[in-house]
Design a protein around this motif. Sequence first.
Motif, PDB file in Angstrom:
ATOM      1  N   LEU A  57       1.142  -1.352  -0.283  1.00 49.50           N
ATOM      2  CA  LEU A  57      -0.273   0.171  -0.376  1.00 49.50           C
ATOM      3  C   LEU A  57       1.069   1.555  -0.265  1.00 49.50           C
ATOM      4  N   PRO A  58       0.742   2.362  -0.684  1.00 51.15           N
ATOM      5  CA  PRO A  58       1.565   3.779  -0.660  1.00 51.15           C
ATOM      6  C   PRO A  58       1.282   4.257   0.908  1.00 51.15           C
ATOM      7  N   VAL A  59       1.901   4.268   0.760  1.00 47.74           N
ATOM      8  CA  VAL A  59       2.302   5.375   2.769  1.00 47.74           C
ATOM      9  C   VAL A  59       2.277   6.686   2.400  1.00 47.74           C
ATOM     10  N   PHE A  60       2.536   7.376   3.339  1.00 45.42           N
ATOM     11  CA  PHE A  60       2.559   8.367   3.430  1.00 45.42           C
ATOM     12  C   PHE A  60       3.144   9.212   4.784  1.00 45.42           C
ATOM     13  N   THR A  61       3.957   9.791   5.063  1.00 42.79           N
ATOM     14  CA  THR A  61       4.800  10.049   6.539  1.00 42.79           C
ATOM     15  C   THR A  61       4.982  11.781   6.538  1.00 42.79           C
ATOM     16  N   PRO A  62       3.877  12.103   6.657  1.00 40.95           N
ATOM     17  CA  PRO A  62       4.002  13.839   6.974  1.00 40.95           C
ATOM     18  C   PRO A  62       4.889  14.001   8.003  1.00 40.95           C
ATOM     19  N   ASP A  63       5.368  15.046   8.329  1.00 40.47           N
ATOM     20  CA  ASP A  63       6.030  15.875  10.001  1.00 40.47           C
ATOM     21  C   ASP A  63       4.373  16.484  10.235  1.00 40.47           C
ATOM     22  N   SER A  64       4.063  16.463   9.457  1.00 36.79           N
ATOM     23  CA  SER A  64       2.386  17.799  10.174  1.00 36.79           C
ATOM     24  C   SER A  64       1.214  18.196   8.740  1.00 36.79           C
ATOM     25  N   MET A  65       0.144  16.904   9.248  1.00 34.22           N
ATOM     26  CA  MET A  65      -0.773  17.245   8.602  1.00 34.22           C
ATOM     27  C   MET A  65      -1.103  18.066   8.177  1.00 34.22           C
ATOM     28  N   LYS A  66      -0.067  19.583   9.343  1.00 35.07           N
ATOM     29  CA  LYS A  66      -1.179  21.238   8.942  1.00 35.07           C
ATOM     30  C   LYS A  66      -0.442  21.392   7.983  1.00 35.07           C
ATOM     31  N   SER A  67       0.568  21.108   7.126  1.00 31.93           N
ATOM     32  CA  SER A  67       1.031  21.785   6.430  1.00 31.93           C
ATOM     33  C   SER A  67       0.056  22.208   4.521  1.00 31.93           C
ATOM     34  N   ALA A  68       0.244  23.375   3.977  1.00 32.06           N
ATOM     35  CA  ALA A  68      -0.476  23.415   3.175  1.00 32.06           C
ATOM     36  C   ALA A  68      -0.400  21.855   1.854  1.00 32.06           C
ATOM     37  N   GLU A  69       1.245  22.099   2.325  1.00 33.47           N
ATOM     38  CA  GLU A  69       1.136  20.420   0.704  1.00 33.47           C
ATOM     39  C   GLU A  69       0.463  19.401   1.625  1.00 33.47           C
ATOM     40  N   ALA A  70       0.554  18.717   2.640  1.00 39.74           N
ATOM     41  CA  ALA A  70       0.025  17.398   2.711  1.00 39.74           C
ATOM     42  C   ALA A  70      -1.552  17.670   2.428  1.00 39.74           C
ATOM     43  N   ILE A  71      -1.922  18.728   3.288  1.00 45.36           N
ATOM     44  CA  ILE A  71      -3.588  18.717   3.233  1.00 45.36           C
ATOM     45  C   ILE A  71      -3.693  19.157   1.486  1.00 45.36           C
ATOM     46  N   ALA A  72      -2.662  19.490   0.881  1.00 45.85           N
ATOM     47  CA  ALA A  72      -3.750  19.204  -1.196  1.00 45.85           C
ATOM     48  C   ALA A  72      -3.444  18.145  -1.277  1.00 45.85           C
ATOM     49  N   THR A  73      -2.144  17.307  -0.684  1.00 43.45           N
ATOM     50  CA  THR A  73      -2.185  15.869  -1.101  1.00 43.45           C
ATOM     51  C   THR A  73      -3.223  14.864  -0.620  1.00 43.45           C
ATOM     52  N   PHE A  74      -3.431  15.525   0.628  1.00 41.37           N
ATOM     53  CA  PHE A  74      -5.197  14.302   1.054  1.00 41.37           C
ATOM     54  C   PHE A  74      -6.489  14.825  -0.051  1.00 41.37           C
TER      55      PHE A  74
END
Length: 323
Positions: A57-74
């Motif tokens: 399965l594809p795994v994402f491990t962002p340091d913070s889900m508050k970042s604009a990049e992490a939110i946009a990916t989600f």
Amino acid sequence: MRLAFMGTPEFAVPSLAELIAAGHEIVAVYSQPPRPRGRGQQLTPSPVQAFAEAMGLPVFTPDSMKSAEAIATFQSLDLDAACVVAYGQILKTEVLEAPRLGCFNLHGSLLPRWRGAAPIQRAIMAGDPQTGVQIMRMSLGLDEGPILLSEVLAIHPGDTAASLSDRMAVTGASLWPRALAAIERGGVTETEQVGEPTYARKITSAEARIDWSRPAAEVDAHIRGLSPFPGAWFEVAGPDGPVRIKALLSQVAASGGHAAGQVIDEALTVGCGQGAVRLLRVQRPGKAVQEADDLLRGFAIPPGTVLTAATTSSSSEPPRGEG
């Protein structure tokens, strides 16, 4: 359903396995970043990351889900729902509202009792006779969302945080297929939480120190609730100074008139404010976990030794900044 799964510890792995077995499409798995572990401090993936990668399965491990990049990916994942189990990060409104049907969390208590970071440990430490697992709709408040499904579990007299967590993880995982089926067909009943909340604050090392002045039942619950991590502890004099020993399993024992913290016999029974506890499983710094009998064969703690008591405190006030 097209799902994202968000989780980190071993407790979350059965839920991910159950969702895969139920035939859902897991398009992304989110977990906390790898952390240094062990003597070599090697970066080690979380149990959820390791399991997800083994399943391809594809795994994402962002340091913070508050970042604009992490939110946009989600937001780009085009999800039906997100299933969250002990992920360990606070989710912003943009994340909670991204899936078509919402984000849902498996929590390890009977809410509103024990909202927060350490509900399993706190339930045992408080002497609760029962706890439970609940699937709830996530909101911005700390574990404040409405409940969809619940299962009650008894807390057995010999339960540790580890043994109770194992049972709760399996029971909680079994709720996901029913909850998602009801959510998808629009037939789920969401029940608002009722009652005065209590808060399961993170455990500190200072709080983990055993206070022998408390009644034996409370000391026993304290030890079992913190086993195996972080481990309730006490100190005893060693040849090179105080030695911190973790107590990982205990039982209430008979006692008569011994001082709090005094070792009563050669089986490592210790007097408490009322009654006594016998320590069954312990661990010295840098050593493997041992049965108390094995410890005493190589590390003397003779009867009459007095272990220093400590004062601990707790609060039912809501935590600040915990996720």
